[in-house]
Design an enzyme around this catalytic site. Structure first.
Site: not given
Ligand code: ZN
Length: 246
Positions: A85, A110, A112, A129, A195-196
């Site tokens: 992801h 990580h 996005h 993040h 957010t996941t």
């Protein structure tokens, strides 16, 4: 007498059911954000939650407030992993922050692309993040926007060392998470969620007002790696409190 063949097949069946239940898949396309809540019973919060992330942060709505944020980061990056992801950088439990006198250890960082949060309607090409946790298990995430500019040394190391094999942890040099942050910043703070999936709430968010930089090439590589998009759609702020610390 035990029928071993039957016993073995029941074992195999329960193992596959277990796997099906606990490795339900999600993504940003055909099993994307609008469907997450329907993919697993424990992911209902993605739809039912009232303080979901990300949101558009309206600076006009933010209330000025004194919050204390002290960063105590060490050079303790441990490995990089492509979890299917995002690219995730894991840390070695030496770095921490204190936010209003509560200590949170830095677990991982990580990315996005494009940014998940918007700032006054502006979407940045990338958002990092930095995920922290206190001794009660509560999460605090520092969100940092990236704009195109100078290359980022941490992203450089991650891109040079990650494995295309999912969940294969690759060691990398010891780097300080501070290098993911802009040199000067003020910050917004608000309550939100992961957010996941499972979209768990009660996450303390800190969003920096100034972006850091990554090179156009780095942003392009991350974007390609995440199939052009690994950002959740904007959620309703439901009038939640957003504070701004100068
Ligand atoms: Zn994230």
């Amino acid at each position: 007498m035990i029928n071993y063949k039957k016993f073995a097949s029941i074992l195999m069946l329960s193992a596959s059911l277990y796997a099906a239940e606990y490795t339900a898949e999600w993504n940003y396309t055909n099993k994307g954000p609008s469907r997450w809540h329907s993919l697993h019973p424990e992911w209902e919060t993605c739809f039912l939650g009232k303080e979901q992330s990300p949101i558009n942060i309206s600076s006009l709505r933010a209330i000025d407030k004194i919050n204390s944020l002290i960063l105590r980061y060490e050079s303790d990056s441990k490995n990089v992993v492509n979890n299917g992801h995002t690219l995730q950088l894991n840390f070695d439990n030496m770095s921490y922050i204190t936010f209003n006198d509560t200590k949170y250890n830095l677990l991982q960082a990580h990315f996005h692309t494009p940014s998940e949060h918007h700032l006054d309607g502006v979407i940045y090409p990338l958002e990092g993040h930095l995920v922290h946790q206190n001794e009660n298990g509560d999460l605090l995430v520092i969100g940092v926007f990236f704009k195109k500019g100078k290359q980022n040394p941490i992203i450089k190391s991650m891109l040079a060392n990650y494995s295309t094999e999912i969940n294969n942890q690759m060691p990398l040099e010891k780097l300080n998470a501070k290098m993911l942050l802009p040199t000067k910043y003020r910050f917004y703070s608000l309550k939100g969620s992961l957010t996941t999936p499972p979209c768990t709430e009660n996450v303390q968010w800190i969003i920096l007002d100034n972006p850091a930089t990554a090179s156009a090439e780095q942003i392009k590589k991350l974007r390609e790696l995440f199939h052009n998009n690994n950002a959740r759609t904007l959620q309703d702020s439901n009038n939640r409190e957003i504070t701004f610390t100068k």
